[in-house]
Design a protein around this motif. Structure first.
Motif, PDB file in Angstrom:
ATOM      1  N   ASP A 216       0.843  -1.194   0.000  1.00 36.49           N
ATOM      2  CA  ASP A 216       0.000   0.000   0.000  1.00 36.49           C
ATOM      3  C   ASP A 216       0.881   1.249   0.000  1.00 36.49           C
ATOM      4  OD1 ASP A 216      -1.783   2.070   0.508  1.00 36.49           O
ATOM      5  OD2 ASP A 216      -3.037   0.851   1.817  1.00 36.49           O
ATOM      6  N   LEU A 217       1.135   1.785  -1.196  1.00 31.47           N
ATOM      7  CA  LEU A 217       2.017   2.949  -1.315  1.00 31.47           C
ATOM      8  C   LEU A 217       1.418   4.187  -0.672  1.00 31.47           C
ATOM      9  CD1 LEU A 217       3.325   2.442  -4.945  1.00 31.47           C
ATOM     10  CD2 LEU A 217       4.742   2.655  -2.918  1.00 31.47           C
ATOM     11  N   ALA A 218       0.105   4.340  -0.745  1.00 26.29           N
ATOM     12  CA  ALA A 218      -0.534   5.500  -0.132  1.00 26.29           C
ATOM     13  C   ALA A 218      -0.319   5.480   1.377  1.00 26.29           C
ATOM     14  CB  ALA A 218      -2.018   5.526  -0.476  1.00 26.29           C
ATOM     15  N   LEU A 219      -0.499   4.324   1.989  1.00 24.54           N
ATOM     16  CA  LEU A 219      -0.289   4.198   3.427  1.00 24.54           C
ATOM     17  C   LEU A 219       1.164   4.467   3.795  1.00 24.54           C
ATOM     18  CD1 LEU A 219      -1.210   3.311   6.278  1.00 24.54           C
ATOM     19  CD2 LEU A 219      -0.646   0.977   5.612  1.00 24.54           C
ATOM     20  N   LEU A 220       2.090   3.845   3.055  1.00 24.65           N
ATOM     21  CA  LEU A 220       3.511   4.023   3.379  1.00 24.65           C
ATOM     22  C   LEU A 220       3.943   5.481   3.253  1.00 24.65           C
ATOM     23  CD1 LEU A 220       5.291   0.919   1.803  1.00 24.65           C
ATOM     24  CD2 LEU A 220       4.836   1.383   4.207  1.00 24.65           C
ATOM     25  N   SER A 221       3.377   6.185   2.269  1.00 27.35           N
ATOM     26  CA  SER A 221       3.811   7.572   2.078  1.00 27.35           C
ATOM     27  C   SER A 221       3.367   8.468   3.228  1.00 27.35           C
ATOM     28  CB  SER A 221       3.284   8.123   0.751  1.00 27.35           C
ATOM     29  OG  SER A 221       1.884   8.309   0.797  1.00 27.35           O
ATOM     30  N   GLY A 239      14.480   6.463  -1.403  1.00 26.44           N
ATOM     31  CA  GLY A 239      14.636   7.886  -1.139  1.00 26.44           C
ATOM     32  C   GLY A 239      13.631   8.350  -0.104  1.00 26.44           C
ATOM     33  N   PRO A 240      13.586   9.657   0.197  1.00 28.61           N
ATOM     34  CA  PRO A 240      12.582  10.179   1.131  1.00 28.61           C
ATOM     35  C   PRO A 240      11.177   9.820   0.662  1.00 28.61           C
ATOM     36  CG  PRO A 240      14.241  11.844   0.632  1.00 28.61           C
ATOM     37  CD  PRO A 240      14.483  10.712  -0.307  1.00 28.61           C
ATOM     38  N   ALA A 241      10.303   9.434   1.588  1.00 26.65           N
ATOM     39  CA  ALA A 241       8.969   8.952   1.215  1.00 26.65           C
ATOM     40  C   ALA A 241       8.200   9.981   0.399  1.00 26.65           C
ATOM     41  CB  ALA A 241       8.179   8.578   2.469  1.00 26.65           C
ATOM     42  N   GLY A 242       8.311  11.250   0.766  1.00 29.90           N
ATOM     43  CA  GLY A 242       7.587  12.285   0.032  1.00 29.90           C
ATOM     44  C   GLY A 242       8.021  12.412  -1.408  1.00 29.90           C
ATOM     45  N   SER A 243       9.323  12.384  -1.632  1.00 28.54           N
ATOM     46  CA  SER A 243       9.808  12.558  -3.017  1.00 28.54           C
ATOM     47  C   SER A 243       9.552  11.313  -3.851  1.00 28.54           C
ATOM     48  CB  SER A 243      11.294  12.915  -3.022  1.00 28.54           C
ATOM     49  OG  SER A 243      12.071  11.876  -2.479  1.00 28.54           O
ATOM     50  N   VAL A 244       9.680  10.115  -3.265  1.00 31.43           N
ATOM     51  CA  VAL A 244       9.394   8.891  -4.025  1.00 31.43           C
ATOM     52  C   VAL A 244       7.911   8.831  -4.380  1.00 31.43           C
ATOM     53  CG1 VAL A 244       9.361   6.366  -3.954  1.00 31.43           C
ATOM     54  CG2 VAL A 244      11.329   7.611  -3.041  1.00 31.43           C
ATOM     55  N   GLY A 245       7.037   9.258  -3.447  1.00 33.67           N
ATOM     56  CA  GLY A 245       5.607   9.223  -3.701  1.00 33.67           C
ATOM     57  C   GLY A 245       5.135  10.254  -4.709  1.00 33.67           C
ATOM     58  N   LEU A 246       5.763  11.433  -4.691  1.00 33.62           N
ATOM     59  CA  LEU A 246       5.308  12.512  -5.572  1.00 33.62           C
ATOM     60  C   LEU A 246       6.128  12.640  -6.844  1.00 33.62           C
ATOM     61  CD1 LEU A 246       4.571  15.258  -2.882  1.00 33.62           C
ATOM     62  CD2 LEU A 246       2.906  13.884  -4.143  1.00 33.62           C
ATOM     63  N   GLN A 247       7.403  12.262  -6.796  1.00 38.53           N
ATOM     64  CA  GLN A 247       8.273  12.368  -7.971  1.00 38.53           C
ATOM     65  C   GLN A 247       9.071  11.075  -8.152  1.00 38.53           C
ATOM     66  OE1 GLN A 247      10.352  16.038  -6.771  1.00 38.53           O
ATOM     67  NE2 GLN A 247       9.374  17.048  -8.508  1.00 38.53           N
ATOM     68  N   PRO A 248       8.407   9.984  -8.468  1.00 38.51           N
ATOM     69  CA  PRO A 248       9.127   8.717  -8.646  1.00 38.51           C
ATOM     70  C   PRO A 248      10.078   8.780  -9.824  1.00 38.51           C
ATOM     71  CG  PRO A 248       6.875   8.547  -9.459  1.00 38.51           C
ATOM     72  CD  PRO A 248       6.970   9.860  -8.771  1.00 38.51           C
ATOM     73  N   ARG A 249      11.234   8.138  -9.679  1.00 32.20           N
ATOM     74  CA  ARG A 249      12.240   8.186 -10.742  1.00 32.20           C
ATOM     75  C   ARG A 249      12.244   6.922 -11.600  1.00 32.20           C
ATOM     76  NH1 ARG A 249      16.031  12.188  -9.520  1.00 32.20           N
ATOM     77  NH2 ARG A 249      15.057  13.721  -8.146  1.00 32.20           N
ATOM     78  N   HIS A 250      12.052   5.759 -10.967  1.00 33.84           N
ATOM     79  CA  HIS A 250      12.123   4.510 -11.722  1.00 33.84           C
ATOM     80  C   HIS A 250      10.793   4.247 -12.431  1.00 33.84           C
ATOM     81  CE1 HIS A 250      12.731   0.265 -12.669  1.00 33.84           C
ATOM     82  NE2 HIS A 250      14.017   0.430 -12.371  1.00 33.84           N
TER      83      HIS A 250
END
Length: 598
Positions: A216-221, A239-250
């Motif tokens: 559950d990515l929403a929960l983890l973020s 990376g930081p949860a906020g940046s991975v959730g809002l600006q994913p790179r992969h």
């Protein structure tokens, strides 16, 4: 960076192959857990998350071998310890909370005794000191009347309370490391929110270093400080949860996030084609067969897990080329529906003659081609209502009409043509599909029961068409349910329901136990099949984001009653009832936004 309390380096785990070799399922995973911080570990089912978490604390599931790596707690490498030595740490300095508290707690032992076991073993507590700590723990996890609760058995508590008790046992000895393995999966949104809030409070107050495994990515973020994404046994982004959730790179992280439904916006979700490989891929990018950005360079050799800035690592050779290509999310538009098809009038249901009703005077209508969502907490009466409509739990009173015809309370008393018109898909295909029947036998049965228009010589062709509709290969026809993945089994359950070509499909929590990518595929599939066959859908779920994605209208149930109903858009943007507002405020959103109400 803060000194890690628990430092996992190059952890590699394998299962034995039939030829004597190793089937590597986790490859050189490195994670650092810091005091008072939560590291979230996410990915699809089968990507190695739980294997990594368990192996890191020295626990070897049957058949697994740890080939390489270290896992240091202070100056101790847990991977070098014997089982006896590990038992001196497990439950004391290292604690673990399993996904399903119902199976994790011993049903034959009162919870007071289960709380006492680690306290006696690791802290040598006895007498009044032991009882005081037991009561303190139950109060900390907000179990009502802790004194009497000590003498009760696990089955005498709700699912959310059982999970709180499992957490109390885990933190009882004030551990240095806490491993959470999907501790809120399957819980309704408000219970999930309360347990997540409780966990965050405990972590902040005790300073325990925490690894939180979830799909559950929403929960983890919302709960994690840092977020690591795993695919095919390898870490592919951290990376930081906020940046991975809002600006994913992969690209894989992007695809996962595109699969997550939102209660904040009504938009489409996109399931990923294909499935993760069953073992680590070392000679190329493991995501290449499913990646929309794949190029020749992705298949030319192993891909390194490299830093792309001070806080983030990514396993992708094209990340700089593709990171500015934001995939647009498609907003959903309404569709036309026909006249009234199903009518439920003043329905009352209970589980015994003298018992209090669990469904209280519910009335609603479903139009042809319409999708109606039913939401609420566990115990609100949603599933009982659905089973009553299906004729599986006869209501105490009230009326169910299909195209104006009164339906008998029991399905067995309904004429076969009417039974064909209402089909139900259950939450757990493991219990709804006959384990002794092949897929061919499972799909052939509704055709023979309900499809007089299909000659016996044409059954195979009709079944093959059904498999194509649910995007499964013909090879599965001769397999048994136990040989299929969870997502495949749910597709078979849907195919079985649509084999009868019903007018109304009743869905009871059909996506609750699935990871986000499979859930998105099932949501897409239901929408596609209902549009293709013109089928109305009644969709029961405790996941409000899923309901907003799929439903035209929704009913909110509390204590067996409908407290609010209306168009999905209106309910989610301008809820009128305080309970609806409470439900929406509890919804986690990717990036840490909570609540779907505007």
């Amino acid at each position: 960076m803060t000194q890690a309390v628990f430092d996992i380096r190059d952890l590699t785990v394998a299962y034995p192959r039939a030829d004597g070799g190793d089937n590597v399922v986790v490859w050189r995973a490195s994670l650092a857990l810091e005091a008072g911080a939560v590291l979230g570990l996410a990915g699809e089912s089968g990507c190695g998350k739980s294997t990594t978490a368990l192996a890191s604390i020295g626990f070897r599931t049957p058949g697994t071998r740890i080939l390489e790596g270290t896992s240091r707690l202070g100056g101790i490498d847990l991977l070098t310890l014997t089982t006896a030595q590990l038992r001196g740490l497990w439950g004391g300095r290292v604690a673990y909370v399993a996904q399903n508290a119902t199976t994790a707690l011993n049903p034959a032992i009162p919870i007071g005794r289960q709380l006492a076991q680690p306290l006696e073993q690791h802290l040598d507590l006895k007498g009044n000191e032991l009882r005081e700590r037991q009561l303190e723990l139950l109060e900390a996890v907000r179990i009502p009347d802790p004194s009497s609760a000590l003498g009760r058995y696990p089955h005498q508590f709700s699912g959310g309370q059982q999970q709180r008790i499992a957490i109390a046992i885990a933190i009882s000895c004030r551990p240095d490391v806490l491993i959470l393995d999907e501790p809120t999966t399957g819980l309704d949104v408000t219970t999930q929110a309360r347990i997540s809030e409780l966990l965050r409070t405990i972590i902040d107050e005790t300073g325990v270093a925490t690894l939180y495994v979830s799909h559950d990515l929403a929960l983890l973020s919302t709960i994690a400080d840092r977020l690591a994404i795993m695919y095919a046994g390898e870490l592919i982004e951290e990376g930081p949860a906020g940046s991975v959730g809002l600006q994913p790179r992969h690209p894989y992280t992007r695809a996962l996030l595109a699969s997550v439904p939102s209660a904040h916006d009504r938009r489409s979700v996109t399931g990923m084609p294909g499935r993760p490989p069953s073992s680590v891929v070392l000679d190329s990018c493991s995501f290449a067969p499913r990646c929309p950005h794949v190029a020749d360079v992705c298949r030319e050799g192993p891909i390194s897990f490299r830093p792309i800035d001070e806080t983030t690592r990514v396993r992708c050779v094209r990340v700089e080329e593709i990171e500015d290509r934001a995939e647009a999310l498609t907003s959903l538009e309404g569709h036309e529906v026909g006249g009234r098809l199903l009518e439920v009038v003043d329905l009352w249901s209970a589980y015994a003659k003298a018992a209090a009703p669990v469904v209280r005077g519910v009335s609603f209508e479903v139009a042809r081609g319409e999708t109606v969502g039913i939401v609420g907490e566990s115990g609100s009466g949603k599933s009982t209502l659905l089973r009553g409509i299906a004729g599986l739990h006869p209501p105490r009173s009230g009326s169910i009409r299909f195209e104006g015809t009164e339906l008998a309370p029991k399905a067995v008393r309904r004429p076969r043509p009417l039974r064909r018109q209402l089909q139900i898909v259950f939450q757990n295909p493991d219990s709804s599909l006959n384990p002794r029947h092949t897929v061919l036998e499972i799909l052939r049965r509704p055709i023979r029961l309900f499809r007089d228009d299909v000659a016996q010589s044409d059954e195979q062709s009709a079944i093959t068409e059904l498999l194509e509709e649910v995007k499964l290969p013909r090879e599965v026809l001769h397999r048994y349910p136990g040989e299929l993945s969870g997502g495949q089994k749910q597709r078979i359950a849907l195919a079985r329901a649509f084999a009868a070509q019903p007018s109304v499909l009743l869905c009871d929590e059909v996506t609750s136990a699935l990871d986000v990518s499979v859930q998105a595929t099932i949501i897409e599939l239901i929408a596609k099949l209902s549009a293709h066959f013109g089928t109305a859908v009644v969709f029961v779920s405790h996941d409000l984001a899923v309901v907003r994605t799929i439903a035209d209208r929704a009913l909110v149930m509390k204590d067996g009653e409908v407290c609010e109903s209306g168009s999905t858009e209106l309910l989610f943007t301008a809820p009128a009832h305080p309970y609806t507002q409470e439900l929406l405020s509890a919804i986690p959103e990717v990036g840490g936004v909570v609540g779907g109400a505007a």
